[in-house]
Design a protein around this motif. Structure first.
Motif, mmCIF file in Angstrom:
data_model
loop_
_atom_site.group_PDB
_atom_site.id
_atom_site.type_symbol
_atom_site.label_atom_id
_atom_site.label_comp_id
_atom_site.label_asym_id
_atom_site.label_seq_id
_atom_site.Cartn_x
_atom_site.Cartn_y
_atom_site.Cartn_z
ATOM 1 N N UNK B 284 0.790 -1.266 0.070
ATOM 2 C CA UNK B 284 0.090 -0.002 -0.120
ATOM 3 C C UNK B 284 0.895 1.310 0.001
ATOM 4 N N UNK B 285 0.416 2.159 -0.818
ATOM 5 C CA UNK B 285 1.182 3.265 -0.914
ATOM 6 C C UNK B 285 -0.057 4.587 -0.484
ATOM 7 N N UNK B 286 0.478 4.942 0.692
ATOM 8 C CA UNK B 286 -0.951 5.897 1.337
ATOM 9 C C UNK B 286 0.138 7.379 1.705
ATOM 10 N N UNK B 287 -0.869 8.088 2.022
ATOM 11 C CA UNK B 287 -0.324 9.536 2.343
ATOM 12 C C UNK B 287 -1.888 10.468 2.056
ATOM 13 N N UNK B 288 -1.498 11.728 2.686
ATOM 14 C CA UNK B 288 -2.459 12.618 2.358
ATOM 15 C C UNK B 288 -2.525 12.968 0.762
ATOM 16 N N UNK B 289 -3.639 13.546 0.506
ATOM 17 C CA UNK B 289 -3.928 13.940 -0.847
ATOM 18 C C UNK B 289 -2.808 15.030 -1.081
ATOM 19 N N UNK B 290 -2.249 15.032 -2.224
ATOM 20 C CA UNK B 290 -1.130 15.899 -2.472
ATOM 21 C C UNK B 290 0.166 15.539 -2.319
ATOM 22 N N UNK B 291 0.288 14.127 -1.511
ATOM 23 C CA UNK B 291 1.582 13.861 -1.075
ATOM 24 C C UNK B 291 2.414 13.312 -2.130
#
Lengths: 343, 506
Positions: B284-291
């Motif tokens: 999974x590659x996750x983070x906030x929008x715009x990361x």
């Protein structure tokens, strides 16, 4: 609360005059204009006779007026290729009426031509803004319709100078301070368009719709109405161009101004009006129009080259657009770099 | 009658037969911050658009100050003091900051001409309360996302709004910026503004709100005082079922490293990104929008070119210049927006499935439709596509089934690595489940899967390993058994000045 990210430390810095000149969007076009002017000075000095220059401006005024209307439509993200047909329809109707009623003052025909043009534009606007047709398709269809109507109404008959009243022809052919009236009218239209696009709500709404339809929607802007308005304005200007055209050349025929819509679009593109919508300024279109006239005039004066005129104009458009794309990419790169400082 | 400033009762809204809101309720007191929570697709955004007049409800009542109102456009709601800051910043990129702030309430002379100088001056005043780094004459597109959001807030402030709606305002802000935002929210509430705060973050709710309302699957679930509901109860209200039911995770046999990304950088988007993905693994590659997650994936897939760094496939360095290169190397991308990038709506389903590999079905220079059709049928069975007729275009299918068609299209290519960008975005809970089943099945059969996702439960429920990105950098890497919601969230919002601790695990 000064703790938000400091990403644009240079933002508040005053730019020097030099930087402002360099950053001026039309800088490249002006340089091109000056270079061309210098070239002409040596190769075709005849161009610099005042009579030549005045004639050049006169002959290109119609293109410039059409380009103003086209610009308004392109700013919304649309396009209108029926403008030359609108010009022809309005020219044919008002000129025919003029020959039948020679005693009526010319201002009446100006109003009639504006009304016809606005109606043509209203129909385009209805198709595009309300029925949501693709601008290119809708105006392609009306391009044939308006030209066809012009043919029907004129009966294919040419109207020659002997039928024109002086009151009518003076609108374009008269002159004040040595400059033809048609050129003065064009200059006034540029000024009015400039104020309209920068300082009035309807003008700014055109940009708002062109730059982001979704935002315009949630901001409560009636997108359909703005679209219709832009086509009506474009149509009205094309209609006005109709009487000015016949008055200028003292001739009228349904086939006049064939292909002028492309010339108008070319001026807009040259002047930095983005076909995606939302960006483009009136000063760019002014310079685009002047540059286009100088180019065609210059080439026309070169004995062997004049047959190449169309091809050379095409090539120049490609070069101009390439430069536009290049500067646009540079701007985006610069913005990304500034954002990159944040990472 | 009562002390509610805004009250909505039994609001129903459908779009082309799809129910977006089914009889929802909402009550907002004067001077309160009311959190509105729920999963993606619960109907929150539609609900906001009903309040602001972008959409008109099919039925239901809206009361403002105890009086029944109905809005025909956003102008109506603005006139009554309602302002909204939308989730995806809805600005006018080519227009200046000043014009964005004054959009719809421009200062004009008696003759109707804009007073640009006055507007710029006033814009400068308003914006200086929030940031001293924003030049009001610059076009909106030259600002960062966070700065654009500040302009949106300034815009709402300038309107003297009585009711302010904020749709996930902290989604792309750093922790520190969030704190600043909370202070603004406090100040506004003390000034008597009523605020609806839509958020996914419990932190936002606890810090700002006094009441919380939950929507789920277009329905109203309930409203509670924030200090009288437990975390667990709130989650249950939002999700409506046990977590392991929703995520049918099966761990496949994990093999060698297939895809390796090393020091990948692209100016303005991401910097020094490194990670590995193994055979049979769901990463999974996750983070906030715009990361920068989507951009990294697009770079691996050849849509964007990196400035530096390299991509290895099975230990070999590969140079991917275009999506076709990527497909030839065995890397496929399921784009975030299937409507635009994934499907051709004019073509029948089976032709969509074979669109990327038409060459395989060419016999003597002509396309063999039967062969094409047979392969498509086989693939559609494999992914359990629910379609009446695969010779019909995909537009009639539900969101989840459309997504399955994109899967089938990818499976038709000879791939090793599947990059799935928000694979369950905008599809309903049931369809999500079958997408997860497909992912399990693919991982088991040896595919390497990289899943970009913003939904924390999905990340925790489906991934084997989790890479977190923050502001264009990798800010954390976890094995799923060590990962908790809190640790991932910390990595998502961690301030980048702090050293990034990379955890290397097999």
């Amino acid at each position: 609360m000064a703790a938000f990210p400091k990403t644009r430390t240079s933002a508040q810095k005053q730019e020097s005059i030099f930087e402002r000149i360099l950053n001026y969007k039309q800088f490249g076009l002006i340089v091109a204009l000056i270079l061309l002017g210098l070239l002409a000075k040596f190769i075709t000095p005849a161009m610099y006779q005042p009579a030549s220059l005045v004639a050049m401006l006169r002959n290109n005024s119609i293109y410039a007026i059409l380009a103003i209307g086209e610009m308004v439509v392109i700013l919304t993200g649309g396009i209108d290729i029926s403008i030359a047909s609108t010009l022809s329809l309005s020219g044919v109707i008002s000129t025919t009426l003029m020959t039948q009623n020679p005693s009526v003052p010319a201002i009446v025909w100006v109003i009639v031509s504006l009304a016809i043009g606005a109606l043509c534009g209203l129909f385009n606007g209805f198709l595009i803004g309300k029925l949501k047709m693709t601008p290119m398709i809708a105006t392609l269809a009306t391009m044939y319709i308006y030209r066809g109507l012009a043919f029907l109404i004129s009966g294919g008959v040419w109207l020659f100078p002997n039928k024109f009243t002086e009151d009518f022809t003076v609108m374009s052919q008269g002159s004040i301070l040595g400059i033809y009236n048609i050129t003065w009218i064009t200059i006034i239209l540029f000024l009015v368009a400039g104020v309209f696009l920068s300082y009035t709500q309807p003008g700014r709404r055109i940009y708002a719709v062109g730059t982001n339809v979704e935002s315009a929607h949630v901001s409560g802007i009636k997108i359909g109405n703005v679209t219709v308005m832009s086509y009506v304005l474009c149509g009205a200007l094309s209609g006005l161009a109709g009487v000015l055209y016949t008055a200028n050349y003292s001739i009228c025929y349904y086939g006049i101004a064939d292909g002028f819509e492309m010339q108008a679009i070319a001026i807009c593109v040259l002047g930095g009006v983005s076909l995606i919508g939302g960006t483009g300024r009136i000063d760019g279109v002014v310079i685009g129009a002047v540059l286009m006239s100088v180019i065609s005039y210059f080439i026309g004066l070169l004995p062997g080259l004049s047959v190449w005129q169309d091809a050379i104009q095409g090539a120049i458009i490609i070069v101009a657009v390439a430069i536009n794309i290049f500067t646009e990419r540079m701007t985006i790169k610069r913005i990304l770099k500034e954002r990159g400082a944040m990472i | 009658m009562n002390d509610y400033i805004l009250e909505l009762k039994d609001i129903v809204k459908t779009f082309d037969g799809v129910t977006a809101l089914n009889g929802v309720q909402f009550q907002l007191k004067k001077g309160e911050v009311h959190a509105l929570m729920g999963e993606n697709g619960a109907g929150k955004s539609t609900f906001i658009k009903v309040i602001t007049g972008v959409h008109q409800p099919d039925s239901g009542i809206m009361m403002l100050d105890g009086e029944k109102v109905s809005f025909h456009s956003t102008v109506d709601s603005q006139n009554l003091g309602i302002a909204a800051i939308y989730q995806h910043v809805t600005s006018f990129p080519d227009l200046s900051v000043t014009e964005n702030i004054f959009m719809g309430q421009e200062l004009k002379t008696k003759l109707g001409f804009y007073r640009w100088a006055d507007m710029r001056k006033k814009a400068k005043e308003i914006i200086s309360n929030l940031s001293d780094e924003i030049d009001v004459t610059k076009p909106m597109r030259s600002l960062s996302v966070a700065q654009q959001q500040l302009v949106e807030i300034a815009k709402a402030l300038s309107r003297d709004a009585r009711i302010l709606i904020m749709d996930e305002p902290t989604a792309s802000l750093t922790k520190h910026e969030c704190e600043e935002l909370y202070k603004i929210v406090d100040r506004l509430r003390d000034d008597g503004v009523s605020i609806i705060l839509i958020t996914h973050k419990f932190e936002d709710m606890y810090r700002c709100a006094s009441r919380v309302t939950v929507f789920r699957d277009s329905e109203y679930i309930g409203s509670w005082d924030v200090d009288k509901i437990s975390n667990a109860k709130l989650i249950q209200a939002m999700v409506g079922r046990e977590l392991d039911q929703l995520y049918p995770k099966k761990t496949a046999v994990i093999g060698d490293v297939v895809l390796k990304v090393e020091h990948l950088s692209k100016e303005g988007y991401f910097k020094d990104v490194s990670f590995e993905a193994r055979k049979g693994e769901i990463l999974a590659l996750t983070g906030l929008v715009g990361a920068g997650r989507t951009e990294v994936c697009q770079t691996i897939f050849g849509i964007m070119q990196p400035d530096s760094g390299s991509v290895y496939l099975d230990g070999q360095k590969v140079n991917i210049k275009s999506p076709i290169d990527a497909l030839n190397h065995g890397i496929g991308l399921l784009p975030e927006d299937r409507q635009i990038q994934g499907l051709v709506y004019q073509l029948p389903i089976f032709q969509n499935v074979s669109a990327a590999v038409l060459d395989n079905f060419v016999q003597k220079g002509l396309l063999d439709n039967n062969q094409e059709m047979n392969k498509a049928i086989q693939l559609c069975e494999k992914i359990q596509l629910k379609a009446k007729n695969i010779a019909a275009p995909p537009s009639a299918l539900s969101g989840g089934n459309q997504q399955k068609v994109v899967f089938a299209k990818l499976l038709n290519c000879d791939l090793k690595v599947l990059i799935l960008d928000e694979p369950t975005k905008g599809i309903d809970v049931g369809a999500k489940n079958s997408i997860y089943e497909i992912m399990n099945q693919l991982a088991t059969s040896g595919y390497t899967i990289i899943m970009v996702s913003s939904e924390m439960p999905e990340v925790l429920g489906m991934a084997d390993r989790i890479v977190v990105m923050k502001s264009g950098r990798v800010s954390g890497e976890f094995n799923v058994k060590d990962a908790t919601q809190e640790r991932i969230m910390e990595a998502m919002v961690m301030k980048h000045e702090e050293p990034v601790e990379l955890k290397k695990e097999a």
